[in-house]
Motif scaffolding. Sequence first.
Motif, PDB file in Angstrom:
ATOM      1  N   SER A  62      -5.434   7.817  -3.247  1.00  0.00           N
ATOM      2  CA  SER A  62      -4.998   9.172  -2.928  1.00  0.00           C
ATOM      3  C   SER A  62      -4.444   9.233  -1.514  1.00  0.00           C
ATOM      4  CB  SER A  62      -6.167  10.141  -3.055  1.00  0.00           C
ATOM      5  OG  SER A  62      -6.986  10.025  -1.928  1.00  0.00           O
ATOM      6  N   GLY A  63      -3.625  10.245  -1.279  1.00  0.00           N
ATOM      7  CA  GLY A  63      -2.924  10.395  -0.015  1.00  0.00           C
ATOM      8  C   GLY A  63      -3.834  10.523   1.196  1.00  0.00           C
ATOM      9  N   GLU A  64      -5.098  10.923   0.968  1.00  0.00           N
ATOM     10  CA  GLU A  64      -5.992  11.096   2.126  1.00  0.00           C
ATOM     11  C   GLU A  64      -6.282   9.771   2.808  1.00  0.00           C
ATOM     12  OE1 GLU A  64      -8.076  13.056  -0.813  1.00  0.00           O
ATOM     13  OE2 GLU A  64      -6.174  14.081  -0.509  1.00  0.00           O
ATOM     14  N   TRP A  65      -6.184   8.691   2.037  1.00  0.00           N
ATOM     15  CA  TRP A  65      -6.441   7.381   2.620  1.00  0.00           C
ATOM     16  C   TRP A  65      -5.290   6.918   3.501  1.00  0.00           C
ATOM     17  CZ3 TRP A  65     -10.725   4.477   2.815  1.00  0.00           C
ATOM     18  CH2 TRP A  65     -11.795   4.870   2.003  1.00  0.00           C
ATOM     19  N   ASN A  66      -4.156   7.577   3.295  1.00  0.00           N
ATOM     20  CA  ASN A  66      -2.958   7.237   4.029  1.00  0.00           C
ATOM     21  C   ASN A  66      -3.203   6.990   5.507  1.00  0.00           C
ATOM     22  OD1 ASN A  66      -0.304   6.785   3.687  1.00  0.00           O
ATOM     23  ND2 ASN A  66       0.116   8.808   2.836  1.00  0.00           N
ATOM     24  N   ILE A 118       0.819  -1.208   0.000  1.00  0.00           N
ATOM     25  CA  ILE A 118       0.000   0.000   0.000  1.00  0.00           C
ATOM     26  C   ILE A 118       0.856   1.262   0.000  1.00  0.00           C
ATOM     27  CG2 ILE A 118      -1.699   1.325   1.291  1.00  0.00           C
ATOM     28  CD1 ILE A 118      -2.896  -1.286   2.218  1.00  0.00           C
ATOM     29  N   THR A 119       1.853   1.306   0.891  1.00  0.00           N
ATOM     30  CA  THR A 119       2.534   2.584   1.094  1.00  0.00           C
ATOM     31  C   THR A 119       3.945   2.629   0.536  1.00  0.00           C
ATOM     32  OG1 THR A 119       3.560   1.962   3.170  1.00  0.00           O
ATOM     33  CG2 THR A 119       1.323   2.798   3.281  1.00  0.00           C
ATOM     34  N   GLY A 120       4.514   1.479   0.179  1.00  0.00           N
ATOM     35  CA  GLY A 120       5.877   1.485  -0.324  1.00  0.00           C
ATOM     36  C   GLY A 120       6.924   1.529   0.763  1.00  0.00           C
ATOM     37  N   ARG A 121       6.505   1.623   2.027  1.00  0.00           N
ATOM     38  CA  ARG A 121       7.475   1.532   3.115  1.00  0.00           C
ATOM     39  C   ARG A 121       6.924   0.670   4.230  1.00  0.00           C
ATOM     40  NH1 ARG A 121       9.436   7.386   3.816  1.00  0.00           N
ATOM     41  NH2 ARG A 121      10.470   6.372   5.518  1.00  0.00           N
ATOM     42  N   GLY A 122       7.777   0.323   5.167  1.00  0.00           N
ATOM     43  CA  GLY A 122       7.377  -0.647   6.174  1.00  0.00           C
ATOM     44  C   GLY A 122       6.716  -0.031   7.393  1.00  0.00           C
ATOM     45  N   LEU A 123       6.720  -0.796   8.469  1.00  0.00           N
ATOM     46  CA  LEU A 123       6.126  -0.348   9.717  1.00  0.00           C
ATOM     47  C   LEU A 123       7.147   0.484  10.491  1.00  0.00           C
ATOM     48  CD1 LEU A 123       4.742  -3.859  10.577  1.00  0.00           C
ATOM     49  CD2 LEU A 123       3.358  -1.907   9.887  1.00  0.00           C
ATOM     50  N   GLY A 124       6.708   1.072  11.573  1.00  0.00           N
ATOM     51  CA  GLY A 124       7.638   1.861  12.371  1.00  0.00           C
ATOM     52  C   GLY A 124       6.998   2.292  13.657  1.00  0.00           C
ATOM     53  N   ALA A 125       7.807   2.837  14.555  1.00  0.00           N
ATOM     54  CA  ALA A 125       7.260   3.283  15.829  1.00  0.00           C
ATOM     55  C   ALA A 125       7.933   4.551  16.323  1.00  0.00           C
ATOM     56  CB  ALA A 125       7.379   2.176  16.871  1.00  0.00           C
ATOM     57  N   SER A 126       9.262   4.584  16.312  1.00  0.00           N
ATOM     58  CA  SER A 126       9.944   5.707  16.948  1.00  0.00           C
ATOM     59  C   SER A 126       9.682   7.025  16.221  1.00  0.00           C
ATOM     60  CB  SER A 126      11.439   5.448  17.039  1.00  0.00           C
ATOM     61  OG  SER A 126      11.975   5.221  15.764  1.00  0.00           O
ATOM     62  N   MET A 139       1.707  -2.646 -10.341  1.00  0.00           N
ATOM     63  CA  MET A 139       0.498  -2.216  -9.637  1.00  0.00           C
ATOM     64  C   MET A 139       0.860  -1.480  -8.349  1.00  0.00           C
ATOM     65  SD  MET A 139      -2.681  -4.768  -9.491  1.00  0.00           S
ATOM     66  CE  MET A 139      -3.757  -4.420  -8.136  1.00  0.00           C
ATOM     67  N   GLY A 140       1.330  -2.261  -7.369  1.00  0.00           N
ATOM     68  CA  GLY A 140       1.700  -1.611  -6.120  1.00  0.00           C
ATOM     69  C   GLY A 140       3.091  -1.043  -6.209  1.00  0.00           C
ATOM     70  N   PRO A 141       3.582  -0.295  -5.242  1.00  0.00           N
ATOM     71  CA  PRO A 141       2.857   0.235  -4.082  1.00  0.00           C
ATOM     72  C   PRO A 141       1.809   1.270  -4.482  1.00  0.00           C
ATOM     73  CG  PRO A 141       5.098   1.111  -4.200  1.00  0.00           C
ATOM     74  CD  PRO A 141       4.994   0.065  -5.245  1.00  0.00           C
ATOM     75  N   LEU A 142       0.670   1.227  -3.812  1.00  0.00           N
ATOM     76  CA  LEU A 142      -0.477   1.994  -4.267  1.00  0.00           C
ATOM     77  C   LEU A 142      -0.345   3.491  -4.060  1.00  0.00           C
ATOM     78  CD1 LEU A 142      -3.338  -0.342  -3.024  1.00  0.00           C
ATOM     79  CD2 LEU A 142      -2.241  -0.300  -5.235  1.00  0.00           C
ATOM     80  N   ILE A 143       0.061   3.892  -2.861  1.00  0.00           N
ATOM     81  CA  ILE A 143       0.040   5.326  -2.579  1.00  0.00           C
ATOM     82  C   ILE A 143       1.134   6.093  -3.337  1.00  0.00           C
ATOM     83  CG2 ILE A 143       0.378   7.038  -0.744  1.00  0.00           C
ATOM     84  CD1 ILE A 143      -1.437   5.217   0.975  1.00  0.00           C
ATOM     85  N   PRO A 144       2.405   5.601  -3.341  1.00  0.00           N
ATOM     86  CA  PRO A 144       3.416   6.350  -4.102  1.00  0.00           C
ATOM     87  C   PRO A 144       3.073   6.476  -5.582  1.00  0.00           C
ATOM     88  CG  PRO A 144       4.473   4.755  -2.692  1.00  0.00           C
ATOM     89  CD  PRO A 144       2.999   4.493  -2.605  1.00  0.00           C
ATOM     90  N   GLN A 145       2.344   5.528  -6.137  1.00  0.00           N
ATOM     91  CA  GLN A 145       1.998   5.608  -7.550  1.00  0.00           C
ATOM     92  C   GLN A 145       0.721   6.394  -7.773  1.00  0.00           C
ATOM     93  OE1 GLN A 145       3.468   2.828 -10.208  1.00  0.00           O
ATOM     94  NE2 GLN A 145       2.979   1.132  -8.900  1.00  0.00           N
ATOM     95  N   GLY A 146       0.109   6.838  -6.667  1.00  0.00           N
ATOM     96  CA  GLY A 146      -1.080   7.665  -6.817  1.00  0.00           C
ATOM     97  C   GLY A 146      -2.337   6.882  -7.163  1.00  0.00           C
ATOM     98  N   ILE A 147      -2.298   5.537  -6.976  1.00  0.00           N
ATOM     99  CA  ILE A 147      -3.492   4.740  -7.279  1.00  0.00           C
ATOM    100  C   ILE A 147      -4.548   4.993  -6.204  1.00  0.00           C
ATOM    101  CG2 ILE A 147      -4.395   2.395  -7.530  1.00  0.00           C
ATOM    102  CD1 ILE A 147      -1.596   1.711  -8.741  1.00  0.00           C
TER     103      ILE A 147
END
Lengths: 204, 172, 196
Positions: C11-15, B28-36, C1-9
Amino acid sequence: MNLRYIFFAALLVVLGAGLFFLPEKTNTNEMAPEKLHAELFDQTRYVSTDEVAERIINQDPSLFLIDVRTADYYAEYSLPGAANIPLEDLLSPNWEDYLTQEYMDVVFFSNGDIYAEQAWMLANRMGYKNFYIMKGGLNCWFETIIKPVKPESTASNNEFDLYKFRNGASQYFTGGELILSEEIVAEAITVTRKKKKTVASGGC
Amino acid sequence: MTDRSKKYFNPYFGGVMVGLLMLLTFYITGRGLGASGAVKNTVVTAMHSIAPEHTEESTYMSRFLSDDEHPMNNWLVFEVLGVIAGAFLSGSLAGRLKLKVEHSPKITSRRRLVFALLGGLLFGIGSQLGRGCTSGAALSGMASLSTAGFISMMSIFGTAFIAAYFFRKNWI
Amino acid sequence: MGPLIPQGIISGEWNNVFALLIGVVFGFFLEGSGFSSSRKLAGVFYGYDFIVLKFFFTAAITAAVGMIYFGYVGWIDLDMIYVNQSYVSSLIIGGVIMGLGFIMGGFCPGTSVCGAAIGKIDAWVFTGGMFIGIFIFSEAFPLFEGLYNSDNLGSIKIYESLGISRAFFVFALILVALGMFYVTGIIQKKVKKVEY
């Protein structure tokens, strides 16, 4: 319980062994077609011959002209201050220092558009920044700057201003006799640089 | 083992689930999990509201301030809020909600709390210097096979192993 | 396809929505596996409980292997995955400081949040310490700045650093992890049980 662990351990080993059969890299550097397409239709990569002329006249230090034609053509005629990097040598490591910079506006030009476009594509693919193409190339340069055509008498004031500027620029570049009045030349040289990134009107 | 620990998941099960979750997060985000990072953002925001000028002048904190985006409005902050909710949910389902100080019978609560504070302090400093903590740098870093992730993991756990002898009284 | 958010699939509001949901699941499994207990965590260093090691390696390997297969199938563009920058010296020194913090405090940031959520007072104190630590670091940053920015190797992958193929590295990692799981199982049986 123990059997379950052995099963999962075996599964993991099989999955890991499967990695050996996958290609290490899948078309890593390929630019997505959509992105390339979008960039090809992006007009901001063009600068007009007028803008180039203006910036040469003003001795703009952030302008870097690159002639991508062969050395023979370059020896025959080129723009003042232009460097010569023939298209076939563009990727040679000698030029890397010229190309990997962020502060200059590098303008490619050739006789027409095609070689400059190809150079721009290569530079784009290499990830270089701030690259432009002189729209129309040297052919357009001759038609607009060196031998400007006088507009029709019904043309707008803007076109006359442009003509005035081009005439002055022509004087500057050809160093010919002053056919026009002193006033026009002086005005042309002190033209202030405008930030225009759109395709100029009255070009080729 | 006491009965209580039987209520915990099998660690391999938990590991696979978090691994899959991490995969989803990367997807989904292209990066992993994190906490600090969440704690850092909270500190920056708190400092910014208490002493705005000081924060903007600070070389480190000003890196995380930008005009359009509030530092609190950050991925990791929401993620950590989710972690709190998720942990509370799991704890309440398993009946582990209880106010207490967990410590070895050989030491006092007071000593445990002092060490917890020191440990937190060191973790705070170390996570900033190392650009991430065990979850962000080591776990996610290892998942993306980054060299940084493996260096982090080895130096965190290596040091803890070496130092474990000196602090054994605190734990066993 | 993925990663979804960096590719704008997406939108950032769902972040933030995703962040919250992912956090809930993360917290649920962390706490559920026992990461809210500092004495359970510290067990890995004394041999009475290896949950940290088991969990850590299973999760990392699952995600790493899954990601490679996802990349192969084309679900995820591996080049867009964030790879931490390798500032070697600050990573090592930061790691050493964190290691000391781990053995003294018994938590790491993620697990202390879990512990705090279910009412462990030591976890509250640890989290408080973390705020102070980050504050100290920010204030004393000019002291650390040289170290913080030194020796950057860039976004490099471990198998590139070692000069071996990706498949070989991951396969070796799996074997090492399975070996460790087996050995720690034996150790755990031999070490005196600790009640906590």
